[in-house]
Each structure stands twice: as structure tokens, then as C-alpha cells.
Motif scaffolding. Sequence first.
Motif, PDB file in Angstrom:
ATOM      1  N   THR A  43       0.841  -1.201   0.000  1.00  0.00           N
ATOM      2  CA  THR A  43       0.000   0.000   0.000  1.00  0.00           C
ATOM      3  C   THR A  43       0.875   1.249   0.000  1.00  0.00           C
ATOM      4  OG1 THR A  43      -1.830  -1.136   1.078  1.00  0.00           O
ATOM      5  CG2 THR A  43      -1.791   1.266   1.254  1.00  0.00           C
ATOM      6  N   LEU A  44       1.925   1.265   0.794  1.00  0.00           N
ATOM      7  CA  LEU A  44       2.828   2.415   0.780  1.00  0.00           C
ATOM      8  C   LEU A  44       3.455   2.585  -0.602  1.00  0.00           C
ATOM      9  CD1 LEU A  44       4.206   4.769   2.184  1.00  0.00           C
ATOM     10  CD2 LEU A  44       5.961   3.156   2.998  1.00  0.00           C
ATOM     11  N   GLU A  45       3.891   1.489  -1.203  1.00  0.00           N
ATOM     12  CA  GLU A  45       4.467   1.563  -2.556  1.00  0.00           C
ATOM     13  C   GLU A  45       3.449   2.115  -3.553  1.00  0.00           C
ATOM     14  OE1 GLU A  45       6.449  -1.928  -4.050  1.00  0.00           O
ATOM     15  OE2 GLU A  45       7.072  -2.477  -2.019  1.00  0.00           O
ATOM     16  N   LEU A  46       2.221   1.633  -3.479  1.00  0.00           N
ATOM     17  CA  LEU A  46       1.190   2.095  -4.413  1.00  0.00           C
ATOM     18  C   LEU A  46       0.908   3.576  -4.255  1.00  0.00           C
ATOM     19  CD1 LEU A  46      -1.353  -0.855  -4.222  1.00  0.00           C
ATOM     20  CD2 LEU A  46       0.057  -0.210  -6.179  1.00  0.00           C
ATOM     21  N   LYS A  47       0.857   4.050  -3.015  1.00  0.00           N
ATOM     22  CA  LYS A  47       0.563   5.465  -2.781  1.00  0.00           C
ATOM     23  C   LYS A  47       1.686   6.365  -3.287  1.00  0.00           C
ATOM     24  CE  LYS A  47      -3.471   4.930  -1.090  1.00  0.00           C
ATOM     25  NZ  LYS A  47      -4.675   5.568  -1.602  1.00  0.00           N
ATOM     26  N   GLY A  50       4.428   6.329  -9.374  1.00  0.00           N
ATOM     27  CA  GLY A  50       4.220   7.282 -10.450  1.00  0.00           C
ATOM     28  C   GLY A  50       4.537   8.728 -10.104  1.00  0.00           C
ATOM     29  N   LEU A  51       5.083   8.969  -8.926  1.00  0.00           N
ATOM     30  CA  LEU A  51       5.402  10.338  -8.518  1.00  0.00           C
ATOM     31  C   LEU A  51       6.888  10.605  -8.694  1.00  0.00           C
ATOM     32  CD1 LEU A  51       3.280  10.553  -5.238  1.00  0.00           C
ATOM     33  CD2 LEU A  51       2.659  11.344  -7.535  1.00  0.00           C
ATOM     34  N   ASP A  52       7.222  11.842  -9.000  1.00  0.00           N
ATOM     35  CA  ASP A  52       8.633  12.213  -9.124  1.00  0.00           C
ATOM     36  C   ASP A  52       9.181  12.637  -7.763  1.00  0.00           C
ATOM     37  OD1 ASP A  52       7.894  14.918  -8.674  1.00  0.00           O
ATOM     38  OD2 ASP A  52       7.825  15.342 -10.824  1.00  0.00           O
ATOM     39  N   ALA A  53      10.469  12.948  -7.732  1.00  0.00           N
ATOM     40  CA  ALA A  53      11.133  13.286  -6.469  1.00  0.00           C
ATOM     41  C   ALA A  53      10.502  14.510  -5.807  1.00  0.00           C
ATOM     42  CB  ALA A  53      12.631  13.514  -6.705  1.00  0.00           C
ATOM     43  N   GLU A  54      10.129  15.501  -6.595  1.00  0.00           N
ATOM     44  CA  GLU A  54       9.518  16.699  -6.016  1.00  0.00           C
ATOM     45  C   GLU A  54       8.192  16.345  -5.354  1.00  0.00           C
ATOM     46  OE1 GLU A  54       6.843  19.681  -5.264  1.00  0.00           O
ATOM     47  OE2 GLU A  54       6.515  18.512  -7.079  1.00  0.00           O
ATOM     48  N   GLN A  55       7.387  15.544  -6.018  1.00  0.00           N
ATOM     49  CA  GLN A  55       6.083  15.171  -5.460  1.00  0.00           C
ATOM     50  C   GLN A  55       6.254  14.312  -4.206  1.00  0.00           C
ATOM     51  OE1 GLN A  55       4.827  13.548  -9.242  1.00  0.00           O
ATOM     52  NE2 GLN A  55       3.102  15.001  -9.304  1.00  0.00           N
ATOM     53  N   LEU A  56       7.184  13.367  -4.245  1.00  0.00           N
ATOM     54  CA  LEU A  56       7.404  12.502  -3.085  1.00  0.00           C
ATOM     55  C   LEU A  56       7.911  13.281  -1.878  1.00  0.00           C
ATOM     56  CD1 LEU A  56       8.968   9.425  -4.862  1.00  0.00           C
ATOM     57  CD2 LEU A  56       6.777   9.484  -3.646  1.00  0.00           C
ATOM     58  N   GLU A 176      -3.517  12.374  -2.010  1.00  0.00           N
ATOM     59  CA  GLU A 176      -4.660  13.151  -2.470  1.00  0.00           C
ATOM     60  C   GLU A 176      -4.280  14.619  -2.655  1.00  0.00           C
ATOM     61  OE1 GLU A 176      -9.344  14.033  -1.373  1.00  0.00           O
ATOM     62  OE2 GLU A 176      -8.119  12.812  -0.008  1.00  0.00           O
ATOM     63  N   ARG A 177      -3.456  15.132  -1.771  1.00  0.00           N
ATOM     64  CA  ARG A 177      -3.035  16.527  -1.888  1.00  0.00           C
ATOM     65  C   ARG A 177      -2.146  16.744  -3.113  1.00  0.00           C
ATOM     66  NH1 ARG A 177       0.961  20.151  -0.207  1.00  0.00           N
ATOM     67  NH2 ARG A 177       0.089  22.218   0.225  1.00  0.00           N
ATOM     68  N   ILE A 178      -1.357  15.733  -3.478  1.00  0.00           N
ATOM     69  CA  ILE A 178      -0.442  15.867  -4.608  1.00  0.00           C
ATOM     70  C   ILE A 178      -1.168  15.867  -5.937  1.00  0.00           C
ATOM     71  CG2 ILE A 178       1.427  14.695  -5.864  1.00  0.00           C
ATOM     72  CD1 ILE A 178       2.422  13.786  -3.042  1.00  0.00           C
ATOM     73  N   ASP A 179      -2.021  14.862  -6.160  1.00  0.00           N
ATOM     74  CA  ASP A 179      -2.656  14.762  -7.489  1.00  0.00           C
ATOM     75  C   ASP A 179      -4.135  14.401  -7.456  1.00  0.00           C
ATOM     76  OD1 ASP A 179      -2.595  12.051  -6.867  1.00  0.00           O
ATOM     77  OD2 ASP A 179      -1.273  11.476  -8.528  1.00  0.00           O
ATOM     78  N   GLY A 180      -4.723  14.410  -6.267  1.00  0.00           N
ATOM     79  CA  GLY A 180      -6.137  14.160  -6.162  1.00  0.00           C
ATOM     80  C   GLY A 180      -6.548  12.710  -6.147  1.00  0.00           C
ATOM     81  N   ARG A 181      -5.591  11.776  -6.268  1.00  0.00           N
ATOM     82  CA  ARG A 181      -5.960  10.357  -6.275  1.00  0.00           C
ATOM     83  C   ARG A 181      -6.401   9.920  -4.895  1.00  0.00           C
ATOM     84  NH1 ARG A 181      -2.280   6.283  -9.437  1.00  0.00           N
ATOM     85  NH2 ARG A 181      -4.121   4.993  -9.111  1.00  0.00           N
ATOM     86  N   VAL A 182      -7.526   9.263  -4.862  1.00  0.00           N
ATOM     87  CA  VAL A 182      -8.067   8.714  -3.625  1.00  0.00           C
ATOM     88  C   VAL A 182      -8.422   7.256  -3.884  1.00  0.00           C
ATOM     89  CG1 VAL A 182      -8.981  10.918  -2.813  1.00  0.00           C
ATOM     90  CG2 VAL A 182     -10.441   9.421  -4.161  1.00  0.00           C
ATOM     91  N   GLY A 183      -8.801   6.568  -2.864  1.00  0.00           N
ATOM     92  CA  GLY A 183      -9.219   5.178  -3.019  1.00  0.00           C
ATOM     93  C   GLY A 183      -8.441   4.278  -2.095  1.00  0.00           C
ATOM     94  N   GLN A 184      -8.664   3.000  -2.280  1.00  0.00           N
ATOM     95  CA  GLN A 184      -8.116   2.009  -1.360  1.00  0.00           C
ATOM     96  C   GLN A 184      -6.611   2.016  -1.319  1.00  0.00           C
ATOM     97  OE1 GLN A 184      -8.601   1.323  -4.507  1.00  0.00           O
ATOM     98  NE2 GLN A 184      -7.668  -0.559  -5.100  1.00  0.00           N
TER      99      GLN A 184
END
Length: 184
Positions: A43-47, A50-56, A176-184
Motif C-alpha cells: 500500500t505504501l508503494e502504491l501510494k 508514479g510520482l517524481d522526487a519533487e512530489q514525493l 490526495e493533496r499531490i494529485d487528487g488520487r483517492v481510493g483504497q
Amino acid sequence: MTAEPRKRADMFLPAGEDPRENGPALGDEVATLMEYLRCQRLTLELKCAGLDAEQLARRSVAPSTMSLLGLVRHMADVERAWFRVRMAGLSAPPYFRLPKDPDGDWDGARPDPALVEEAWRLLGAEQEFGDEFVARAPSLDILGEVHGEPVSLREVLVHLVEEYARHNGHADLLRERIDGRVGQ
């Protein structure tokens, strides 16, 4: 015009693509605990996927220093402390949380691809050590030590599931704050 908010029931991944699905549903205590830990780790990996270093490295909201990269760094130190130090009795200082910088896991999470790569490499190595330690353990009743007190491997596994689950809640909000993705 603002975008319509995503719904909490939205799937983060289609069910057929979720690597947490279809793990062992019936098993002994070790298999059950390790499956829960596997799913929380994934779950941590999934969250973070697809994010870059700045987003992470992006912080949640001031004054918090929490970021997804900070969570990865924190969990590398957590896995290291519980399996190498407390259970195996090895001398293994933390990677990031140091006496001179007790918040180094969070504060050192900067938008640098090399830091991101290092964090994932170290977390992977600590997870592998933990998995191998559990596989070699004669039972969940073996004891380690925390501050001079005994702790069973069973308690360590339950604690790690709890630690990941709590921080995965943080990861939900950070993502969610980074790109709006929510869900399980």
C-alpha cells in the motif's frame, strides 16, 4: 470552475491490477501476519507510485514535515530497528533518525532523485531482512528486546502491520493533496 472531487469509493487501481489482491486467505498465524504485512508494505508503494522526487518530497501542510518520501525513510528505520536491532540483536544504527538529527527521516526528505532511490533501496533491504528473519524463526514466540524488556516476534509483526497501516492513512492524504488520487 473547479474539478469535481474524487469519491472515496473510487478505486486507486482496478481490482485486477492490485498486487494486494489474491494473497493467501487461509493460513497459519505466520502466513496470516506476513500477508497483512505484505499488503501494508505494498500500500505504501502504491501510494508513492508514479510520482517524481519533487512530489514525493512535498510536505503535507505547514507546519508538518511529513511527506511520502519521509514515510519511506521512516519505515526503513522502523523495519531496521525492529528486525535487526530488537529481534536479531545486531548493532545497526538508524539510517536517517540520528541522535544529532532525531527528525532526519522527515527533515532529510528532499526532492532529489538520488535520495528517493536510496530510500527505496534501504527500505527494500530492511524488508528483505525482516522476511528472511521471520522465515528462519522457529516460532513467533522467540524473543527480542526493547529497552531491556522482552518482546515476541508475534508482537513485532503486529506492531509493524499497525505502523504501516497508520502511516498509510497519512499516505492517503498526502497522495490526495499531490494529485487528487483517492481510493483504497
